[in-house]
Design an enzyme around this catalytic site. Structure first.
Site, PDB file in Angstrom:
ATOM      1  N   LYS A  52       0.798  -1.226   0.000  1.00 38.88           N
ATOM      2  CA  LYS A  52       0.000   0.000   0.000  1.00 38.88           C
ATOM      3  C   LYS A  52       0.837   1.285   0.000  1.00 38.88           C
ATOM      4  CE  LYS A  52      -4.386  -1.328   0.054  1.00 38.88           C
ATOM      5  NZ  LYS A  52      -5.387  -0.826  -0.911  1.00 38.88           N
ATOM      6  N   SER A 302       0.613 -10.009  -0.829  1.00 42.43           N
ATOM      7  CA  SER A 302       0.366  -8.575  -0.753  1.00 42.43           C
ATOM      8  C   SER A 302       0.561  -7.953   0.619  1.00 42.43           C
ATOM      9  CB  SER A 302      -1.063  -8.267  -1.229  1.00 42.43           C
ATOM     10  OG  SER A 302      -2.007  -8.967  -0.438  1.00 42.43           O
TER      11      SER A 302
END
Length: 408
Positions: A52, A302
């Site tokens: 992110k 992720s």
């Protein structure tokens, strides 16, 4: 296409001022398990343990003149923005639900330092988001969306640029998780249609699959929040514009309980800590086993922001999925020796993990909540046969979501 690729490469180069490229690593365990050449793009190894901060970096560096950034998040997006607020020496206000675990609040504070203010507002995220957006409008700040933003999408595409640099020969398939769609839109836009991709969503939050079916983003009526990093009720409009046209069969579903088995497997065998969303791509390999045999596959892990207080729940769900743990309601006769008769029916490797009377006032029978673990899932067949032969009535409530919610 080329302009997007050039800009993504430029973003990647700029990021090197802040953090190093994440490793692309071959995983021998998964390669042997699936008879394939499996590589992991380790986004769980960024400074904030998720990808992110890439989107946050790119969006914030392009927001020239913005002195205030605002977001609403209880997870990785908040931490990514906080980290970049400190890097760019700009003020950030992060809105989080009141119910956000203290551990996540403290990590966000550490990443942002004096540059970031955290405001706890609302019991539910929708309330938090509305408050954040209203504050942003009133203060004239820059609202940093987690995925529905072209600059964020471009920042996430830097992952593809790094993969290209580390693996010039490319991969037969890239498997990536989908939440709001920023990551998947960036990767697809960078590589184009010639690169085979598989998109993985949690079964309880398949907003991309719903959008592909409808031809436009739709809002799911219900979302299972267990895979909190990817449990999104509606795919972003901007990401879907870049994902439109993908085949329905390329969108895979990962059951939440099966994801738990993958998380434990990677932790126990590889020592890799993954959050539920971070395990999505690896978990999906079991659904495409025949398709990937002998091929080179990249899975994007992720994120690794896993709260170990959730480990007992993850283990419980993994055991239930694997079939080695079940919950039963047993009807036990209220007579001397009845409990002993039941215990004598257990196998040598059967373990009672829960024993609770549910109805203590019954005159002839009592209802008991039982949790039982076995070594092999097939052991339950023998146990159930012995219970029936001995006249014990029982009900398996393992998959009964309503009863399980109230009793377990």
């Amino acid at each position: 296409m080329e302009d997007f690729r050039d800009r993504a490469r430029a973003a990647m180069v700029a990021m090197r001022q802040v953090f190093p490229a994440t490793p692309l690593m071959r995983n021998d365990h998964l390669s042997d398990k699936f008879d394939a050449d499996i590589w992991l793009k380790r986004e769980d190894l960024t400074p904030v343990r998720s990808y992110k901060l890439r989107g946050a970096f790119n969006a914030m560096r392009r927001a020239e003149g913005a002195g205030l950034f605002v977001c609403a998040s209880a997870g990785n997006h908040a931490q990514g923005m906080a980290y970049m607020c400190r890097h760019f020496s700009v003020r950030g206000v992060i809105f989080m639900p009141v119910t956000t675990p203290q551990q996540k609040i403290e990590k966000t504070k550490i990443f942002g330092g004096e540059q970031v203010e955290i405001r706890l507002v609302g019991d539910y995220f929708d309330d938090t988001l509305a408050e954040a957006q209203e504050f942003c409008r009133a203060q004239g700040g820059h609202f940093l969306a987690p995925f529905d933003d072209e600059d964020v999408i471009l920042g996430q595409a830097s992952i593809a640029a790094e993969i290209e640099a580390d693996m010039p020969g490319g991969a037969d398939l890239i498997v990536l998780p989908v939440g709001g769609g920023g990551l998947s839109a960036g990767i697809r836009s960078y590589f184009g249609p010639e690169q085979r991709l598989k998109f993985v969503e949690p079964t309880g939050g398949m907003s991309l699959a719903a959008a592909v079916d409808a031809g436009e983003p739709v809002t799911l009526n219900k979302v299972d929040s267990f895979v909190d990093g990817a449990a999104v009720a509606r795919i972003g409009a901007k990401p879907f514009a870049r994902l439109k046209g993908i085949a329905a069969e390329d969108v895979l579903s990962a059951p939440e309980d099966r994801i738990c088995t993958t998380m434990l497997e990677m932790l126990n065998i590889e020592g890799i800590v993954l959050e539920p969303a971070g395990a999505l791509a690896i978990d999906a390999l079991s659904s495409i086993r025949d398709d990937i045999r002998g091929k080179r596959v990249i899975c994007i892990t992720s994120g690794g922001n896993f709260d170990f207080e959730r480990l007992p729940e993850v283990k419980e769900r993994a055991q239930r999925y694997s079939g080695v743990k079940k919950y039963l309601i047993l009807r036990l006769p209220q007579r001397p020796g009845a409990l002993k008769d039941f215990l004598n029916l257990l196998g040598p490797n059967d373990d009672i993990t829960r024993f609770e009377y549910l109805k203590k006032s019954a005159r002839n029978f009592g209802s008991i909540l039982l949790g039982i673990e076995v070594r092999e899932a097939a052991d339950f067949e023998g146990l159930f046969a012995r219970l029936q032969d001995s006249g014990f009535a029982y009900r398996d409530i393992t998959q009964d979501t309503i009863l399980a919610e109230f009793l377990i």
